[in-house]
Scaffold this motif. Structure first.
Motif, PDB file in Angstrom:
ATOM      1  N   LEU A  37       0.759  -1.379   0.561  1.00 43.34           N
ATOM      2  CA  LEU A  37      -0.105   0.303   0.060  1.00 43.34           C
ATOM      3  C   LEU A  37       1.056   1.248  -0.262  1.00 43.34           C
ATOM      4  O   LEU A  37       1.590   1.740   0.841  1.00 43.34           O
ATOM      5  N   ASP A  38       1.164   2.586  -1.133  1.00 44.60           N
ATOM      6  CA  ASP A  38       1.412   3.342  -0.732  1.00 44.60           C
ATOM      7  C   ASP A  38       0.569   4.667  -1.109  1.00 44.60           C
ATOM      8  O   ASP A  38      -0.864   4.596  -1.546  1.00 44.60           O
ATOM      9  N   VAL A  39       0.442   5.432   0.194  1.00 44.33           N
ATOM     10  CA  VAL A  39      -0.411   6.142  -0.089  1.00 44.33           C
ATOM     11  C   VAL A  39       0.412   7.959   0.249  1.00 44.33           C
ATOM     12  O   VAL A  39       1.292   8.039   1.124  1.00 44.33           O
ATOM     13  N   ASN A  40      -0.693   8.363  -0.348  1.00 45.17           N
ATOM     14  CA  ASN A  40       0.087  10.272  -0.940  1.00 45.17           C
ATOM     15  C   ASN A  40      -1.017  10.977  -0.693  1.00 45.17           C
ATOM     16  O   ASN A  40      -2.284  10.749  -0.637  1.00 45.17           O
ATOM     17  N   THR A  60       1.905  13.878   3.723  1.00 46.42           N
ATOM     18  CA  THR A  60       2.362  12.584   3.751  1.00 46.42           C
ATOM     19  C   THR A  60       2.091  11.056   2.935  1.00 46.42           C
ATOM     20  O   THR A  60       1.197  11.547   2.454  1.00 46.42           O
ATOM     21  N   LYS A  61       3.032  10.517   3.350  1.00 46.78           N
ATOM     22  CA  LYS A  61       3.446   9.784   2.472  1.00 46.78           C
ATOM     23  C   LYS A  61       3.415   7.651   3.111  1.00 46.78           C
ATOM     24  O   LYS A  61       4.890   8.370   3.837  1.00 46.78           O
ATOM     25  N   THR A  62       3.112   7.486   3.021  1.00 42.12           N
ATOM     26  CA  THR A  62       2.575   6.436   3.891  1.00 42.12           C
ATOM     27  C   THR A  62       3.412   5.050   2.494  1.00 42.12           C
ATOM     28  O   THR A  62       2.351   4.736   1.891  1.00 42.12           O
ATOM     29  N   LYS A  63       3.867   3.957   3.022  1.00 51.04           N
ATOM     30  CA  LYS A  63       4.274   3.168   2.279  1.00 51.04           C
ATOM     31  C   LYS A  63       4.090   1.430   3.577  1.00 51.04           C
ATOM     32  O   LYS A  63       4.427   2.100   4.428  1.00 51.04           O
ATOM     33  N   LYS A  76      -5.747  -9.846   8.241  1.00 45.40           N
ATOM     34  CA  LYS A  76      -5.355 -10.169   9.075  1.00 45.40           C
ATOM     35  C   LYS A  76      -4.169  -9.269   9.341  1.00 45.40           C
ATOM     36  O   LYS A  76      -3.959  -9.103  11.332  1.00 45.40           O
ATOM     37  N   LYS A  77      -3.414  -8.834   8.966  1.00 48.27           N
ATOM     38  CA  LYS A  77      -2.282  -7.583  10.194  1.00 48.27           C
ATOM     39  C   LYS A  77      -1.682  -6.838   8.483  1.00 48.27           C
ATOM     40  O   LYS A  77      -2.227  -6.343   7.467  1.00 48.27           O
ATOM     41  N   ARG A  78      -1.886  -5.876   9.158  1.00 47.10           N
ATOM     42  CA  ARG A  78      -1.574  -4.151   8.688  1.00 47.10           C
ATOM     43  C   ARG A  78      -0.503  -3.743   9.001  1.00 47.10           C
ATOM     44  O   ARG A  78      -0.661  -3.328  10.335  1.00 47.10           O
ATOM     45  N   SER A  79       0.372  -2.731   8.122  1.00 48.67           N
ATOM     46  CA  SER A  79       1.558  -2.291   9.031  1.00 48.67           C
ATOM     47  C   SER A  79       2.080  -1.433   7.994  1.00 48.67           C
ATOM     48  O   SER A  79       1.905  -1.416   6.574  1.00 48.67           O
ATOM     49  N   GLY A  80       2.661   0.066   8.046  1.00 52.96           N
ATOM     50  CA  GLY A  80       2.871   1.035   7.531  1.00 52.96           C
ATOM     51  C   GLY A  80       3.469   2.078   8.874  1.00 52.96           C
ATOM     52  O   GLY A  80       4.345   1.769   9.543  1.00 52.96           O
ATOM     53  N   THR A  81       4.469   2.496   7.545  1.00 48.28           N
ATOM     54  CA  THR A  81       5.794   4.103   8.047  1.00 48.28           C
ATOM     55  C   THR A  81       5.685   5.305   7.045  1.00 48.28           C
ATOM     56  O   THR A  81       5.130   4.514   6.065  1.00 48.28           O
ATOM     57  N   SER A  82       5.162   6.010   8.251  1.00 47.20           N
ATOM     58  CA  SER A  82       4.244   7.312   7.625  1.00 47.20           C
ATOM     59  C   SER A  82       5.869   8.591   8.136  1.00 47.20           C
ATOM     60  O   SER A  82       5.815   8.404   8.337  1.00 47.20           O
ATOM     61  N   ALA A  99       7.537  14.402  10.682  1.00 48.17           N
ATOM     62  CA  ALA A  99       7.477  14.132  11.724  1.00 48.17           C
ATOM     63  C   ALA A  99       7.261  12.189  11.290  1.00 48.17           C
ATOM     64  O   ALA A  99       7.040  12.333   9.763  1.00 48.17           O
ATOM     65  N   LYS A 100       7.319  11.305  11.943  1.00 51.08           N
ATOM     66  CA  LYS A 100       7.358   9.868  11.822  1.00 51.08           C
ATOM     67  C   LYS A 100       7.103   8.828  12.175  1.00 51.08           C
ATOM     68  O   LYS A 100       6.545   9.169  13.436  1.00 51.08           O
ATOM     69  N   VAL A 101       6.165   8.252  12.028  1.00 51.94           N
ATOM     70  CA  VAL A 101       4.788   7.612  12.282  1.00 51.94           C
ATOM     71  C   VAL A 101       4.775   5.800  11.765  1.00 51.94           C
ATOM     72  O   VAL A 101       5.384   5.643  10.605  1.00 51.94           O
ATOM     73  N   THR A 102       4.885   4.887  12.463  1.00 53.71           N
ATOM     74  CA  THR A 102       4.832   3.530  12.252  1.00 53.71           C
ATOM     75  C   THR A 102       4.412   3.142  13.246  1.00 53.71           C
ATOM     76  O   THR A 102       3.892   3.411  14.479  1.00 53.71           O
ATOM     77  N   SER A 103       3.172   2.175  12.517  1.00 49.51           N
ATOM     78  CA  SER A 103       2.511   1.024  13.019  1.00 49.51           C
ATOM     79  C   SER A 103       2.228   0.279  12.264  1.00 49.51           C
ATOM     80  O   SER A 103       3.114  -0.401  11.200  1.00 49.51           O
ATOM     81  N   SER A 104       1.743  -1.230  13.315  1.00 53.34           N
ATOM     82  CA  SER A 104       1.397  -2.887  12.714  1.00 53.34           C
ATOM     83  C   SER A 104      -0.219  -3.049  13.774  1.00 53.34           C
ATOM     84  O   SER A 104      -0.043  -2.666  14.971  1.00 53.34           O
TER      85      SER A 104
END
Length: 108
Positions: A37-40, A60-63, A76-82, A99-104
């Protein structure tokens, strides 16, 4: 109905924000699909702070990665870094913000 390597996208837009999401099917193993997933997202938010009108602009750019069960469609699972960059007006100048955000998340 997608094959490995195929992509699709969607866009949402409001008065303040425009978000473009691009999904790419990376692999299928058994009943699990791995999707990149790539989000802009670009936003311009106005608010009032102690009588001053401020406009905060951000990009915000998220991978990320999504793992889903292809038989049920359940994630089942979702992770990303913004990575978030932007500016905030301060005393006649634009002050940079970042800012940098990492989620899982694991869903059961």
């Amino acid at each position: 109905g997608k094959k490995t390597g195929e992509s699709w996208s969607d866009t949402t837009e409001t008065k303040e924000t425009k978000t473009i999401r691009k999904y790419t099917l990376n692999s299928i193993t058994g009943n699990e699909a791995t999707i990149q997933l790539d989000v802009n997202s670009k936003a311009s938010n106005k608010f009032d702070f102690q009588g001053m009108a401020l406009e905060v602009k951000t990009e915000t750019k998220t991978k990320g990665e999504i793992i889903a069960d292809i038989t049920t469609g359940i994630v089942k699972k979702r992770s990303g870094t913004s990575d978030i960059t932007g500016s905030l007006p301060m005393m006649g100048q634009d002050m940079p913000i970042s800012a940098k955000v990492t989620s899982s998340s694991i869903y059961k």
